[in-house]
Design a protein around this motif. Structure first.
Motif, mmCIF file in Angstrom:
data_model
loop_
_atom_site.group_PDB
_atom_site.id
_atom_site.type_symbol
_atom_site.label_atom_id
_atom_site.label_comp_id
_atom_site.label_asym_id
_atom_site.label_seq_id
_atom_site.Cartn_x
_atom_site.Cartn_y
_atom_site.Cartn_z
ATOM 1 N N UNK A 88 78.107 -20.599 38.054
ATOM 2 C CA UNK A 88 77.028 -19.371 38.831
ATOM 3 C C UNK A 88 77.322 -18.560 38.204
ATOM 4 N N UNK A 89 78.783 -18.156 38.354
ATOM 5 C CA UNK A 89 79.282 -16.626 37.693
ATOM 6 C C UNK A 89 79.269 -15.892 36.388
ATOM 7 N N UNK A 90 78.823 -16.984 35.434
ATOM 8 C CA UNK A 90 78.106 -16.868 33.810
ATOM 9 C C UNK A 90 76.987 -16.561 34.100
ATOM 10 N N UNK A 91 76.587 -16.518 34.857
ATOM 11 C CA UNK A 91 74.979 -16.278 35.127
ATOM 12 C C UNK A 91 75.021 -15.189 35.345
ATOM 13 N N UNK B 51 79.359 -33.295 15.221
ATOM 14 C CA UNK B 51 78.997 -32.681 15.701
ATOM 15 C C UNK B 51 79.244 -30.825 15.677
ATOM 16 N N UNK B 52 78.739 -30.592 15.315
ATOM 17 C CA UNK B 52 79.240 -28.914 15.214
ATOM 18 C C UNK B 52 79.000 -28.781 16.694
ATOM 19 N N UNK B 53 77.517 -28.243 16.662
ATOM 20 C CA UNK B 53 76.637 -27.966 17.959
ATOM 21 C C UNK B 53 77.860 -27.849 19.251
ATOM 22 N N UNK B 54 78.560 -29.094 19.387
ATOM 23 C CA UNK B 54 79.346 -29.345 20.035
ATOM 24 C C UNK B 54 80.478 -28.297 20.592
ATOM 25 N N UNK B 60 82.079 -21.157 22.600
ATOM 26 C CA UNK B 60 80.590 -19.883 23.174
ATOM 27 C C UNK B 60 80.309 -19.662 24.316
ATOM 28 N N UNK B 61 79.555 -21.235 25.345
ATOM 29 C CA UNK B 61 78.994 -21.205 26.354
ATOM 30 C C UNK B 61 80.478 -21.761 27.809
ATOM 31 N N UNK B 62 81.367 -22.485 26.973
ATOM 32 C CA UNK B 62 82.200 -23.851 28.383
ATOM 33 C C UNK B 62 83.314 -23.055 28.199
ATOM 34 N N UNK B 172 80.553 -35.073 23.134
ATOM 35 C CA UNK B 172 81.810 -34.984 22.399
ATOM 36 C C UNK B 172 81.801 -33.200 22.987
ATOM 37 N N UNK B 173 81.801 -32.829 23.355
ATOM 38 C CA UNK B 173 81.854 -31.543 23.913
ATOM 39 C C UNK B 173 83.144 -31.935 24.896
ATOM 40 N N UNK B 174 82.293 -32.415 25.807
ATOM 41 C CA UNK B 174 83.616 -33.149 26.904
ATOM 42 C C UNK B 174 84.617 -34.551 26.325
#
Lengths: 91, 197
Positions: A88-91, B51-54, B60-62, B172-174
């Motif tokens: 939520x914080x990221x959005x 899996x380079x996307x993972x 970048x996101x997680x 893979x990310x997990x």
């Protein structure tokens, strides 16, 4: 622990640099399933080789089950809330 | 696959408990587990590298996913404390057992040495149950709740025995987060368990 990190790192390097070979996916999938089942079977053997296992379960099983269930439940709840809050914080 | 995994684990327990397996095989079970684990870590690593996307998604996101181990520690200790309200154990004893995070061999040894054989037995069983319940829960939580939450039940075992299950059902990310999660929790077991004894 360091050994695990080394094996994982070798695998990652292979994944990045090894060329794509036909049929690797299928072999890898079979190898993965067989080794997971082998690992779990022998992990079970490791647990079951304790000669007092039955006695321990009869005497302490309920207490142990309550502690493990609550530990799992509350860690899931805390992390679920955490992940939602971060998203939520990221959005 | 999940049923097969549970059945194989139970088969191993029963085969050893009822003496169906030869003594030599039982004696070597630790080594066989270890070598299977090395092979699995190579395969899981290979998948992560492929899996380079993972990896990019995680960076970048997680990024927040690397805070999951701290949530697991807090939640486990809350659970351990609440469990003590329903059983005949002090809060400290219950917290010490819970702080094994699924590493049944080490936590049972520490607790047996520092407190008593009875509490050591409870620690052994509670952490075995945590590992067995994880095998059942990881695929369900990965599908219904989310990949990062599915790492949590495995506790310290997410860097070894439950890692391939997480990789298979949560991706893979997990798996990358799971390895770090297991690493941190394993390092914390010998530190946190004695605090409560």
């Amino acid at each position: 622990m360091v050994k695990y990190l080394i094996f994982l790192s070798i695998g990652i390097l292979f994944g990045i640099f090894a060329p794509e070979i036909n049929g690797v996916k299928k072999v890898k999938s079979i190898l993965m399933s067989v080794s997971v089942l082998c690992l779990l079977f022998f992990m079970g053997v490791g647990i079951g080789k304790d000669p007092e296992l039955k006695l321990k379960i009869a005497n302490f099983g309920l207490n142990a089950l309550v502690i493990s269930s609550f530990s799992i439940l509350f860690s899931i709840i805390v992390v679920f809330i955490m992940v939602r809050a971060f998203r939520r914080h990221q959005k | 696959m999940i049923f097969l995994m549970v059945i194989f684990t139970l088969l191993g327990i029963f085969a050893a408990q009822f003496g169906i397996l030869p003594g030599g095989v039982i004696g070597q079970s630790g080594n066989i587990t270890e070598y299977s684990l090395y092979l699995l870590l190579l395969i899981v690593g290979y998948d992560i590298g492929r899996d380079k996307d993972a990896v990019m998604r995680l960076i970048t996101k997680d990024k927040f996913a690397f805070f999951v181990p701290f949530g697991t520690v807090i939640g486990t200790l809350i659970g351990g404390y609440i469990a003590s309200l329903f059983i005949n154990l002090s809060a400290n004893d219950s917290l010490a057992v819970a702080a094994g995070f699924g590493w049944y061999s080490l936590s049972a040894v520490i607790i047996t040495k520092m407190k008593s054989a009875d509490l050591g037995s409870i620690a052994f069983l509670a952490n075995v149950f945590r590992e067995l319940l994880s095998i059942l829960l990881i695929p369900i939580i990965a599908k219904r709740v989310g990949p990062y939450v599915s790492i949590v039940p495995g506790g310290a075992t997410t860097m070894d025995t439950t890692l391939p299950i997480i990789e298979k059902y949560a991706g893979e990310s997990a798996a990358i987060v799971a390895f770090a999660h297991g690493f941190i929790l394993s390092a914390l077991v010998p530190v946190i368990v004695p605090i409560f004894l």
